[in-house]
Design a protein around this motif. Sequence first.
Motif, PDB file in Angstrom:
ATOM      1  N   ARG A   1       7.194  -7.318 -17.132  1.00 47.95           N
ATOM      2  CA  ARG A   1       6.001  -8.182 -17.121  1.00 47.95           C
ATOM      3  C   ARG A   1       6.383  -9.623 -17.414  1.00 47.95           C
ATOM      4  O   ARG A   1       5.935 -10.551 -16.711  1.00 47.95           O
ATOM      5  N   ALA A   2       7.207  -9.826 -18.437  1.00 48.70           N
ATOM      6  CA  ALA A   2       7.600 -11.184 -18.810  1.00 48.70           C
ATOM      7  C   ALA A   2       8.358 -11.868 -17.682  1.00 48.70           C
ATOM      8  O   ALA A   2       8.139 -13.055 -17.390  1.00 48.70           O
ATOM      9  N   THR A   3       9.249 -11.127 -17.040  1.00 47.59           N
ATOM     10  CA  THR A   3      10.013 -11.701 -15.928  1.00 47.59           C
ATOM     11  C   THR A   3       9.091 -12.060 -14.772  1.00 47.59           C
ATOM     12  O   THR A   3       9.203 -13.153 -14.189  1.00 47.59           O
ATOM     13  N   ALA A   4       8.164 -11.156 -14.442  1.00 44.54           N
ATOM     14  CA  ALA A   4       7.231 -11.416 -13.337  1.00 44.54           C
ATOM     15  C   ALA A   4       6.369 -12.642 -13.622  1.00 44.54           C
ATOM     16  O   ALA A   4       6.109 -13.457 -12.719  1.00 44.54           O
ATOM     17  N   GLU A   5       5.943 -12.807 -14.870  1.00 45.08           N
ATOM     18  CA  GLU A   5       5.107 -13.958 -15.216  1.00 45.08           C
ATOM     19  C   GLU A   5       5.898 -15.257 -15.153  1.00 45.08           C
ATOM     20  O   GLU A   5       5.368 -16.292 -14.721  1.00 45.08           O
ATOM     21  N   LEU A   6       7.164 -15.219 -15.567  1.00 43.73           N
ATOM     22  CA  LEU A   6       7.985 -16.428 -15.489  1.00 43.73           C
ATOM     23  C   LEU A   6       8.237 -16.806 -14.037  1.00 43.73           C
ATOM     24  O   LEU A   6       8.196 -17.994 -13.677  1.00 43.73           O
ATOM     25  N   ILE A   7       8.479 -15.817 -13.187  1.00 42.69           N
ATOM     26  CA  ILE A   7       8.646 -16.089 -11.757  1.00 42.69           C
ATOM     27  C   ILE A   7       7.380 -16.710 -11.190  1.00 42.69           C
ATOM     28  O   ILE A   7       7.422 -17.723 -10.477  1.00 42.69           O
ATOM     29  N   ALA A   8       6.230 -16.107 -11.526  1.00 41.85           N
ATOM     30  CA  ALA A   8       4.948 -16.576 -10.989  1.00 41.85           C
ATOM     31  C   ALA A   8       4.577 -17.969 -11.493  1.00 41.85           C
ATOM     32  O   ALA A   8       3.822 -18.693 -10.827  1.00 41.85           O
ATOM     33  N   SER A   9       5.129 -18.366 -12.640  1.00 37.15           N
ATOM     34  CA  SER A   9       4.789 -19.679 -13.201  1.00 37.15           C
ATOM     35  C   SER A   9       5.332 -20.837 -12.367  1.00 37.15           C
ATOM     36  O   SER A   9       4.882 -21.977 -12.508  1.00 37.15           O
ATOM     37  N   GLY A  10       6.329 -20.543 -11.518  1.00 41.65           N
ATOM     38  CA  GLY A  10       6.935 -21.600 -10.713  1.00 41.65           C
ATOM     39  C   GLY A  10       7.893 -22.480 -11.489  1.00 41.65           C
ATOM     40  O   GLY A  10       8.297 -23.544 -11.007  1.00 41.65           O
ATOM     41  N   ALA A  11       8.296 -22.041 -12.687  1.00 38.61           N
ATOM     42  CA  ALA A  11       9.169 -22.866 -13.527  1.00 38.61           C
ATOM     43  C   ALA A  11      10.490 -23.188 -12.836  1.00 38.61           C
ATOM     44  O   ALA A  11      11.019 -24.298 -12.957  1.00 38.61           O
ATOM     45  N   ALA A  12      11.041 -22.219 -12.115  1.00 32.29           N
ATOM     46  CA  ALA A  12      12.342 -22.449 -11.473  1.00 32.29           C
ATOM     47  C   ALA A  12      12.276 -23.568 -10.440  1.00 32.29           C
ATOM     48  O   ALA A  12      13.236 -24.322 -10.260  1.00 32.29           O
ATOM     49  N   ALA A  13      11.149 -23.694  -9.765  1.00 35.38           N
ATOM     50  CA  ALA A  13      11.003 -24.725  -8.739  1.00 35.38           C
ATOM     51  C   ALA A  13      10.977 -26.130  -9.342  1.00 35.38           C
ATOM     52  O   ALA A  13      11.219 -27.113  -8.640  1.00 35.38           O
ATOM     53  N   ARG A  14      10.693 -26.211 -10.636  1.00 31.62           N
ATOM     54  CA  ARG A  14      10.641 -27.516 -11.302  1.00 31.62           C
ATOM     55  C   ARG A  14      11.973 -27.922 -11.923  1.00 31.62           C
ATOM     56  O   ARG A  14      12.100 -29.020 -12.468  1.00 31.62           O
ATOM     57  N   ALA A  15      12.951 -27.039 -11.868  1.00 33.72           N
ATOM     58  CA  ALA A  15      14.278 -27.368 -12.399  1.00 33.72           C
ATOM     59  C   ALA A  15      15.004 -28.329 -11.464  1.00 33.72           C
ATOM     60  O   ALA A  15      14.613 -28.502 -10.299  1.00 33.72           O
ATOM     61  N   LEU A  16      16.062 -28.945 -11.971  1.00 38.26           N
ATOM     62  CA  LEU A  16      16.840 -29.868 -11.145  1.00 38.26           C
ATOM     63  C   LEU A  16      17.481 -29.128  -9.980  1.00 38.26           C
ATOM     64  O   LEU A  16      17.840 -27.953 -10.083  1.00 38.26           O
ATOM     65  N   LYS A  17      17.629 -29.847  -8.870  1.00 37.59           N
ATOM     66  CA  LYS A  17      18.126 -29.248  -7.634  1.00 37.59           C
ATOM     67  C   LYS A  17      19.314 -30.058  -7.105  1.00 37.59           C
ATOM     68  O   LYS A  17      19.602 -31.157  -7.578  1.00 37.59           O
ATOM     69  N   ALA A  18      19.967 -29.505  -6.096  1.00 37.30           N
ATOM     70  CA  ALA A  18      21.037 -30.228  -5.416  1.00 37.30           C
ATOM     71  C   ALA A  18      20.487 -31.553  -4.894  1.00 37.30           C
ATOM     72  O   ALA A  18      19.403 -31.603  -4.307  1.00 37.30           O
ATOM     73  N   GLY A  19      21.218 -32.620  -5.133  1.00 35.31           N
ATOM     74  CA  GLY A  19      20.786 -33.962  -4.753  1.00 35.31           C
ATOM     75  C   GLY A  19      20.238 -34.755  -5.915  1.00 35.31           C
ATOM     76  O   GLY A  19      20.218 -35.990  -5.867  1.00 35.31           O
ATOM     77  N   ASP A  20      19.795 -34.073  -6.988  1.00 34.11           N
ATOM     78  CA  ASP A  20      19.327 -34.767  -8.185  1.00 34.11           C
ATOM     79  C   ASP A  20      20.511 -35.254  -9.003  1.00 34.11           C
ATOM     80  O   ASP A  20      21.637 -34.757  -8.881  1.00 34.11           O
ATOM     81  N   LYS A  21      20.248 -36.224  -9.874  1.00 38.16           N
ATOM     82  CA  LYS A  21      21.259 -36.675 -10.820  1.00 38.16           C
ATOM     83  C   LYS A  21      21.226 -35.775 -12.052  1.00 38.16           C
ATOM     84  O   LYS A  21      20.152 -35.499 -12.602  1.00 38.16           O
ATOM     85  N   ALA A  22      22.377 -35.325 -12.470  1.00 33.21           N
ATOM     86  CA  ALA A  22      22.464 -34.476 -13.655  1.00 33.21           C
ATOM     87  C   ALA A  22      22.408 -35.342 -14.910  1.00 33.21           C
ATOM     88  O   ALA A  22      23.052 -36.392 -14.965  1.00 33.21           O
ATOM     89  N   PRO A  23      21.663 -34.930 -15.917  1.00 28.72           N
ATOM     90  CA  PRO A  23      21.669 -35.684 -17.177  1.00 28.72           C
ATOM     91  C   PRO A  23      23.013 -35.547 -17.881  1.00 28.72           C
ATOM     92  O   PRO A  23      23.622 -34.471 -17.882  1.00 28.72           O
ATOM     93  N   ALA A  24      23.492 -36.634 -18.440  1.00 33.13           N
ATOM     94  CA  ALA A  24      24.722 -36.582 -19.236  1.00 33.13           C
ATOM     95  C   ALA A  24      24.425 -35.869 -20.549  1.00 33.13           C
ATOM     96  O   ALA A  24      23.316 -35.934 -21.074  1.00 33.13           O
ATOM     97  N   PHE A  25      25.435 -35.180 -21.080  1.00 33.33           N
ATOM     98  CA  PHE A  25      25.239 -34.489 -22.352  1.00 33.33           C
ATOM     99  C   PHE A  25      26.538 -34.455 -23.140  1.00 33.33           C
ATOM    100  O   PHE A  25      27.639 -34.529 -22.576  1.00 33.33           O
ATOM    101  N   THR A  26      26.392 -34.374 -24.443  1.00 33.51           N
ATOM    102  CA  THR A  26      27.501 -34.136 -25.354  1.00 33.51           C
ATOM    103  C   THR A  26      27.071 -33.038 -26.316  1.00 33.51           C
ATOM    104  O   THR A  26      26.070 -33.184 -27.021  1.00 33.51           O
TER     105      THR A  26
END
Length: 224
Positions: free
Chosen positions: A33-58
């Motif tokens: 159920r939790a996995t299905a709800e996370l998929i349905a939320s569309g959260a993955a589509a809002r993550a950074l994609k190829a072509g975006d600039k990656a944030p620097a981190f330390t």
Amino acid sequence: MTLQAKLDAFKADFEAGKPPYSVPPEVIATMRRATAELIASGAAARALKAGDKAPAFTLNDPDGTPISSVQLLEKGPLVVSFYRGVWCPYCNMELQALEAALPQFAELGASLVAISPQTAPNSRKSVRQNELSFPILSDTRNDVAAAFGLRFELPDYLVDLYMSLKNDLPVFNGDPSWTLPMPARFVIGQDGTILYAEVNPDYTLRPEPEDMLPALRKASAIAA
């Protein structure tokens, strides 16, 4: 056997309750159920994609040594893998697959780091348990994961389930929030551009390490 084949085999045994696993059907249903709800939320589509600039981190490795993405990118392209923690068997199998692929990455001049929200002792356990030779970094409060668009908050019913299974994320992570990153893999070029991105809200699905090789070859060609 491919990484995904190994994950699928583990999942089938786990959900079937084959020894040494003994998981009540209602637990499996709650996880699904939790996995299905996370998929349905569309959260993955809002993550950074190829072509975006990656944030620097330390971020710190288990010994407290800061590891900078900027410094790693000065040497070549960077592979970044976000995982949930050493308590996740799917994550451990993925880390082992990445370790096996490390020579291929190195041939293309690439560095590899894996990032999770867990504390340094648990990161050391990740290294020891999976016999890793690449840096495991602690992302306190999932702040870097959030910058990549990966952080999500667990629903209350899943928190209750995790607690019943003694999977106390605030203890594992040294952070009172019940958040995790969606498992994700990125290839970042030396100019900071994301050349490959794979984000999956279903934690039982992971890309093959070899899937990143075309992007790494492209990055190597650009650098040359």
